[in-house]
Design a protein around this motif. Structure first.
Motif, mmCIF file in Angstrom:
data_model
loop_
_atom_site.group_PDB
_atom_site.id
_atom_site.type_symbol
_atom_site.label_atom_id
_atom_site.label_comp_id
_atom_site.label_asym_id
_atom_site.label_seq_id
_atom_site.Cartn_x
_atom_site.Cartn_y
_atom_site.Cartn_z
ATOM 1 N N VAL A 65 -3.981 -40.487 30.729
ATOM 2 C CA VAL A 65 -3.099 -39.410 30.276
ATOM 3 C C VAL A 65 -1.692 -39.692 30.791
ATOM 4 N N ILE A 66 -0.718 -39.752 29.873
ATOM 5 C CA ILE A 66 0.674 -39.996 30.247
ATOM 6 C C ILE A 66 1.535 -38.818 29.801
ATOM 7 N N VAL A 67 2.729 -38.725 30.356
ATOM 8 C CA VAL A 67 3.662 -37.640 30.019
ATOM 9 C C VAL A 67 4.845 -38.218 29.250
ATOM 10 N N VAL A 68 5.130 -37.614 28.081
ATOM 11 C CA VAL A 68 6.235 -38.050 27.227
ATOM 12 C C VAL A 68 6.968 -36.797 26.745
ATOM 13 N N PRO A 69 8.300 -36.758 26.795
ATOM 14 C CA PRO A 69 9.035 -35.599 26.287
ATOM 15 C C PRO A 69 8.769 -35.378 24.799
ATOM 16 N N PRO A 70 8.688 -34.137 24.341
ATOM 17 C CA PRO A 70 8.364 -33.862 22.934
ATOM 18 C C PRO A 70 9.187 -34.646 21.914
ATOM 19 N N PRO A 71 10.534 -34.690 22.021
ATOM 20 C CA PRO A 71 11.291 -35.396 20.985
ATOM 21 C C PRO A 71 11.066 -36.903 20.966
ATOM 22 N N GLN A 72 10.389 -37.440 21.990
ATOM 23 C CA GLN A 72 10.160 -38.892 22.058
ATOM 24 C C GLN A 72 8.745 -39.297 21.654
ATOM 25 N N MET A 73 7.926 -38.314 21.269
ATOM 26 C CA MET A 73 6.534 -38.614 20.928
ATOM 27 C C MET A 73 6.406 -39.576 19.744
ATOM 28 N N VAL A 74 7.104 -39.272 18.663
ATOM 29 C CA VAL A 74 6.950 -40.072 17.445
ATOM 30 C C VAL A 74 7.406 -41.514 17.676
ATOM 31 N N ALA A 75 8.565 -41.676 18.325
ATOM 32 C CA ALA A 75 9.080 -43.025 18.584
ATOM 33 C C ALA A 75 8.132 -43.818 19.460
ATOM 34 N N ASN A 76 7.517 -43.176 20.446
ATOM 35 C CA ASN A 76 6.593 -43.879 21.333
ATOM 36 C C ASN A 76 5.299 -44.262 20.634
ATOM 37 N N MET A 77 4.821 -43.417 19.741
ATOM 38 C CA MET A 77 3.623 -43.808 18.996
ATOM 39 C C MET A 77 3.943 -44.940 18.023
ATOM 40 N N LYS A 78 5.148 -44.919 17.494
ATOM 41 C CA LYS A 78 5.553 -45.968 16.544
ATOM 42 C C LYS A 78 5.497 -47.346 17.173
ATOM 43 N N VAL A 79 5.825 -47.452 18.466
ATOM 44 C CA VAL A 79 5.808 -48.765 19.129
ATOM 45 C C VAL A 79 4.493 -49.004 19.877
ATOM 46 N N GLY A 80 3.513 -48.131 19.668
ATOM 47 C CA GLY A 80 2.180 -48.377 20.210
ATOM 48 C C GLY A 80 1.959 -47.973 21.648
#
Length: 437
Positions: free
Chosen positions: A210-225
């Motif tokens: 389980v990791i913590v990512v700010p809401p507005p950065q979720m999509v970009a982080n999933m995009k790069v795997g």
């Protein structure tokens, strides 16, 4: 010689004046009903201060704070200098809350409901320093989601997270753990993700990272795997689907229908020092909630909050789910559902900060080890939940038919589990997967 007054002329002038005054009064009454259809408000006594600094994250459930600003409602209630300030992450929100408005931080704002307890107890604060907080208004219900990377589309995972169990186990066996992202440890999205996984037989402490990512950065982080799944509020799940990077397995309203989500929370020191200003802020936000709840206002709301200074997100990424139209991705859609984001309810029951709902969040954080098993849940909730102030603000708004009592009753979840706020221990004992000993 004295001028003679024509009685007929005087009558006509008096009648014109009367009709004009009557028309003006009628227009004012109509405007008042339009602004506040639930009743005329009684303005609170002059606030101690004319403003406060309120933080928000770019999530649709912060809309009432923004609408109150855009529609001049803070000014209407005597606090025109309220600032609504964008925060970079929930971690930044915590740090700015610790500073307080007088020291360059914030006095309160749009926060994850469990944060009131996590701050007040010191559990997530630097050096475990306690920051007394109050829950004032529940901002919304439902309309968060759990989304999964497109590579798992063939699992057809939906409400049953068990469909991912084999795929996640295979990834772990290869030496790379499956990663799921949440927005803040012990926050609502952390708890939704953990509940969903555990109900499907996946231990969030052992089977995934389980990791913590700010809401507005979720999509970009999933995009790069960087993650295999995430839980976040809107508009980020919808944006993920539109960009064909992943799909929504389930909305959180499907896990627990009409669950509470964000609150207007404020530092206890601000509220205690400025009770009249606090009520004014609450009334502005509560009137904004009423506006946001109307279906005819949804598109305008999406246009307002989508602006660059607020979310900087296209209306298309916001509008669907706030109206109950769910595009899950991969061809799965549902129109006109009851899973839309709720801001007010019939008589303010969405906005009312039920203490029983706080009890569940504290119990879940006991389940996952954020609070010790010896925590006095009732004492923690009673010290932080200011439903009394909500009722006072509601009376000021002219509401007569209001929620009553502290409990919404027994809550039922998608997997058949129930939570009785009068007996949290029974709920915790019924759970097979948990971190608590």
């Amino acid at each position: 010689m004295t001028d003679r007054i024509d009685p007929k002329r005087q009558f006509r002038a008096t009648r014109r004046t009367f009709l004009k005054q009557a028309a003006t009064a009628a227009a004012l009454m109509a405007a008042a009903r339009e602004l506040l259809p639930y009743g005329a408000y009684a303005a609170p006594a002059v606030p101690e201060v004319t403003g406060a600094k309120l933080g928000f994250i770019a999530l649709t459930d912060s809309a009432p704070l923004i609408i109150a600003k855009e529609k001049g409602l803070y000014e209407k209630y005597g606090v025109p200098d309220v600032e609504v300030l964008k925060q970079a992450s929930w971690g930044a929100t915590r740090d700015n809350m610790a500073l307080g408005g007088e020291n360059g931080g914030i006095d309160g704002g749009h926060i994850l409901r469990p944060k009131v307890h996590l701050y007040s107890s010191g559990a997530v604060m630097q050096n475990k320093q306690k920051l007394p907080m109050y829950t004032l208004v529940n901002l919304n219900e439902d309309c968060q989601a759990i989304s999964v990377a497109q590579e798992y589309a063939d699992t057809n995972v939906q409400l049953d997270a068990g469909a991912l169990k084999e795929a996640f186990a295979k990834k772990k066996a290869s030496g790379k753990a499956a990663t799921v992202a949440v927005t803040f440890p012990g926050g609502t999205h952390d708890l939704w993700m953990r509940y969903w996984l555990a109900a499907g037989g996946i231990d969030p402490n052992a089977d995934v990272e389980v990791i913590v990512v700010p809401p507005p950065q979720m999509v970009a982080n999933m995009k790069v795997g960087n993650m295999d799944a995430f839980c976040v509020g809107e508009p980020w799940n919808e944006q993920l689907v539109h960009q064909k990077i992943g799909f929504t397995a389930a909305t959180t309203g499907e896990l627990w229908f009409r669950h509470p989500e964000k609150v207007l929370g404020m530092r206890a020191s601000f509220v205690d020092a400025n009770p009249k200003a606090t009520l004014a802020i609450m009334m502005a936000v509560m009137e904004a909630q009423q506006w946001c709840d109307k279906m005819e206002n949804k598109h305008e709301m999406a246009e307002i909050v989508g602006k660059r200074q607020w979310y900087n997100v296209p209306v298309a990424d916001i509008i669907g789910r706030i109206k109950g139209d769910i595009n899950y991705g991969n061809g799965r859609t549902a129109a006109g559902t009851n899973l839309l984001m709720k801001f007010w309810g019939e008589k303010g029951e969405t906005s009312y900060p039920w203490k029983s709902l706080d009890s569940w969040f504290v119990a879940e954080n006991i389940r996952w080890g954020k609070f010790p098993g010896t925590t006095d849940i009732k004492a923690m909730v009673d010290a932080t939940n200011r439903s009394d102030l909500w009722l006072e603000a509601a009376k000021g708004l002219g509401l007569a038919d209001m929620p009553s009592g502290d409990s919404r009753g027994v809550e039922t979840f998608f997997d058949g589990k129930t939570f009785d706020p009068a007996n949290p221990s029974a709920y915790l004992d019924s759970l097979a997967i948990k971190a608590m000993v």
